[in-house]
Write an enzyme that holds these catalytic residues in place. Structure first.
Site, mmCIF file in Angstrom:
data_model
loop_
_atom_site.group_PDB
_atom_site.id
_atom_site.type_symbol
_atom_site.label_atom_id
_atom_site.label_comp_id
_atom_site.label_asym_id
_atom_site.label_seq_id
_atom_site.Cartn_x
_atom_site.Cartn_y
_atom_site.Cartn_z
ATOM 1 N N THR A 1 0.826 -1.203 0.000
ATOM 2 C CA THR A 1 0.000 0.000 0.000
ATOM 3 C C THR A 1 0.861 1.254 0.000
ATOM 4 O O THR A 1 2.039 1.231 0.369
ATOM 5 C CB THR A 1 -0.909 0.067 1.242
ATOM 6 O OG1 THR A 1 -0.102 0.365 2.402
ATOM 7 C CG2 THR A 1 -1.687 -1.210 1.456
ATOM 8 N N ASP A 2 0.245 2.346 -0.380
ATOM 9 C CA ASP A 2 0.883 3.644 -0.167
ATOM 10 C C ASP A 2 0.944 3.899 1.335
ATOM 11 O O ASP A 2 0.332 3.203 2.140
ATOM 12 C CB ASP A 2 0.106 4.744 -0.901
ATOM 13 C CG ASP A 2 1.021 5.863 -1.375
ATOM 14 O OD1 ASP A 2 2.040 6.135 -0.706
ATOM 15 O OD2 ASP A 2 0.727 6.470 -2.416
ATOM 16 N N TRP A 3 1.646 4.941 1.726
ATOM 17 C CA TRP A 3 2.021 5.115 3.125
ATOM 18 C C TRP A 3 0.868 5.679 3.969
ATOM 19 O O TRP A 3 0.238 6.661 3.615
ATOM 20 C CB TRP A 3 3.223 6.037 3.201
ATOM 21 C CG TRP A 3 4.544 5.334 3.224
ATOM 22 C CD1 TRP A 3 5.597 5.644 4.044
ATOM 23 C CD2 TRP A 3 4.990 4.223 2.437
ATOM 24 N NE1 TRP A 3 6.647 4.780 3.805
ATOM 25 C CE2 TRP A 3 6.300 3.902 2.833
ATOM 26 C CE3 TRP A 3 4.387 3.447 1.437
ATOM 27 C CZ2 TRP A 3 7.030 2.851 2.272
ATOM 28 C CZ3 TRP A 3 5.109 2.395 0.872
ATOM 29 C CH2 TRP A 3 6.409 2.109 1.289
ATOM 30 N N LEU B 1 -2.189 4.168 5.510
ATOM 31 C CA LEU B 1 -3.617 3.915 5.303
ATOM 32 C C LEU B 1 -4.344 3.538 6.586
ATOM 33 O O LEU B 1 -5.575 3.549 6.627
ATOM 34 C CB LEU B 1 -3.822 2.774 4.292
ATOM 35 C CG LEU B 1 -4.000 3.176 2.823
ATOM 36 C CD1 LEU B 1 -2.762 3.850 2.287
ATOM 37 C CD2 LEU B 1 -4.347 1.950 1.983
#
Length: 590
Positions: free
Chosen positions: A311-313, A315
């Protein structure tokens, strides 16, 4: 550390055998630690950081010995590459002393250009400096793109960086979006071709090295699946007001196209964006990292990707950035608990949570029976496999400290970066003032012209003026938001009047750094030449302005004629602004 008679420590055994042997020895807590990709900092002089570090992250010892994390994203780096190399070796020595001795995989955002947005890229520091990827795209030169990535690969390897949290192959179809500078522009075909060359250069699988992915590779994490460009009104989903990703033109597949190309090129990892898709049939309106039809259904089942999905940072957990509260980017699931968010991410088919360090949540989910240990094992296998293939358990565990200083910032690498900066300069108009002869009296703003001519302080005393400007943006705050250049693309009226007045006094080269498009309409008729760059120092800019054949950039996106045209365009549709001032591919030769 374990003894050498164990299968996972034997380089003569197959990767599959080594992975299964190690996996079978791991506790649930050790497995859970693999699922987190946290941010880390380097201590003073290359020491391991304690808990009192400037970024407020856990100490290095806590990461490895308490949380069992072995994937980290390094933040600021020292100017001396030897210090970073020493830090890397100390980190791996600490990892070797843990129960199983699992080495650490160190990742980084882009480090070879000019961007200072800590959420997108980092200043180049000791590394060779190149144009932003927009500038490399402006050259249309796939060989140059691969050369850039190959040089970056060598510099990364020298200090132990093994995962590139890039490339970014989103299509910059919404001119106001703040992340355009990290893309290859607006065109899906150009993005796919240049992105593939980028992957081959970093992974050592292209024309330059021609090998297979392995110990001499840097693993690429392509982002932001399935394309983060069509943000509503150009706002960014780092913030709640920008959470919606929209498709009024029905172009979802066009945004997906570059990812298909990079999967063919062999990218090893994938990062979904924060955005919450709105109006897509059969797709829930939750952030892509939580979105099972996107991760499991599209990237895993339909596209057949069995690599790592991270994931992106941020979440899951709320945080504090630059002293201000920063809620988790849990768009569409804001009301869920941290535990429920983690469960949803894992159920979606994700392997790692970026920017998080809460493995105890995974342990609790398994013990509650909400997530099976077999599900955790599936992700841990992928993550361990990457470490083995990268040689981290064997020849690539440590780096040569002195060699790091010889490789990082090597003169030939620096020269190649400067040449690429000059090549990416894009000339939009020229009434004959270019190429600019050396030795003229020059009035300069934002540029040091002393090495090229005689600098004068009054435009009226000059033979020519050079004004280096930056694309305008609306500053929303003085905090983290200030790094995101968003809002109107218009220059302020008083700035337009001031620049036009200088143009009326003396032949003027108006030169603009484009980290996203800008409305340049007021300067077209006033300037003697209109030039743009995508990351260039003064020396390569002046070389490009003065030497025929050097500047060869072509626009990687349309430049809109007006903000009215931007506001009327559809966020997901390339080349949708009416009657653009300059079209994609425009650029003059000198």
């Amino acid at each position: 550390m374990a003894t050498t008679d164990e299968t996972y420590l034997d380089p003569a055994r197959s990767v599959d055998d080594r992975v299964e042997d190690l996996l079978g020895r791991m506790t649930l807590e050790e497995k859970a630690g693999q699922l987190f990709h946290a941010m880390i900092t380097i201590g003073e002089g290359g020491a391991l950081a304690g808990a009192d570090n400037m970024f407020g992250t856990p100490s290095t010892d806590e990461y490895l010995n308490t949380l069992h994390l072995t994937h980290v994203n390094v933040l600021s780096v020292p100017d001396d590459p030897r210090q970073m190399a020493r830090w890397h070796n100390l980190l791996q020595e600490l990892a070797a002393r843990t129960r199983l001795g699992i080495p650490v995989t160190i990742a980084t955002d882009p480090r070879h250009a000019f961007t200072d947005n800590p959420a997108a890229a980092l200043l180049s520091g000791p590394f060779s400096q190149w144009p932003e990827t927009l500038g490399l795209a402006a050259t249309r030169d796939e060989a140059l793109m691969e050369q850039h990535a190959d040089i970056a690969r060598q510099e990364y390897l020298a200090v132990g960086l093994r995962t590139a949290l890039h490339p970014q192959v989103d299509l910059a179809t919404e001119p106001r979006w703040a992340r355009a500078n990290g893309t290859f522009g607006e065109d899906a075909d150009l993005t796919g071709r240049m992105g593939a060359a980028y992957v081959h250069g970093f992974q050592g699988t292209g024309k330059i090295v021609g090998g297979e992915f392995g110990p001499d590779s840097v693993s690429t994490m392509t982002k932001h699946f399935p394309g983060g460009g069509p943000q509503k009104d150009g706002e960014d989903p780092h913030f709640a007001y920008g959470r919606e990703q929209v498709y009024p033109g029905g172009r979802f597949d066009e945004h997906l196209a570059p990812f298909r190309k990079l999967l063919e090129a062999g990218t090893r990892q994938m990062m979904p964006y924060y955005g919450m898709p709105v109006g897509l049939e059969g797709i829930p309106e939750v952030g892509f990292g939580f979105n099972k039809p996107i991760i499991q259904g599209l990237v895993r089942d339909e596209l057949g990707f069995d690599g790592i999905v991270c994931t992106d940072w941020g979440l899951v957990s709320d945080a504090e950035i630059f002293g201000a509260a920063f809620p988790a980017r849990a768009w569409g699931v804001e009301d869920l608990s941290v535990q429920d968010r983690v469960a949803m991410i894992l159920d979606a088919g994700v392997d790692q949570l970026g920017g998080e360090s809460c493995p105890e949540v995974v342990v609790e989910l398994v013990r509650q029976g909400r997530v099976s240990e077999e599900r955790i094992d599936a992700s841990v296998r992928r993550l361990l496999r990457e470490k083995f293939v990268l040689g981290l358990f064997d020849e690539r565990r440590y780096v040569d400290v002195e060699a790091a200083a010889a490789v990082v910032g090597k003169p030939s690498f620096v020269a190649a970066g400067l040449a690429a900066q000059a090549a990416s300069i894009t000339v939009l108009t020229n009434d004959g003032v270019l190429p600019l002869p050396a030795g003229r009296r020059i009035y300069g703003e934002g540029v040091d012209v002393s090495s090229y001519g005689t600098a004068v302080s009054d435009p009226a005393q000059a033979d020519v003026a050079i004004l280096r400007l930056k694309a305008p943006w609306e500053q929303r705050s003085n905090g983290f938001e200030a790094f995101f250049h968003t809002g109107s693309l218009d220059f302020p009226a008083d700035e337009v009047a001031r620049i036009q007045a200088i143009c009326a006094q003396v032949p003027t080269i108006v030169e603009v750094y484009l980290d996203r498009p800008a409305i340049l309409t007021p300067f077209v008729d006033a300037a003697a030449a209109l030039v743009v760059d995508f990351g260039a120092a003064d020396a390569p800019l002046l070389e490009a302005l003065g030497t025929p054949g050097v500047a060869r950039g072509r626009l990687p996106f349309d430049l809109p004629r007006s903000m009215a045209a931007v506001e009327a365009s559809r966020e997901d549709v390339p080349f949708d602004t009416a009657d653009p001032l300059f079209r994609f591919g425009h650029g003059l030769s000198l």
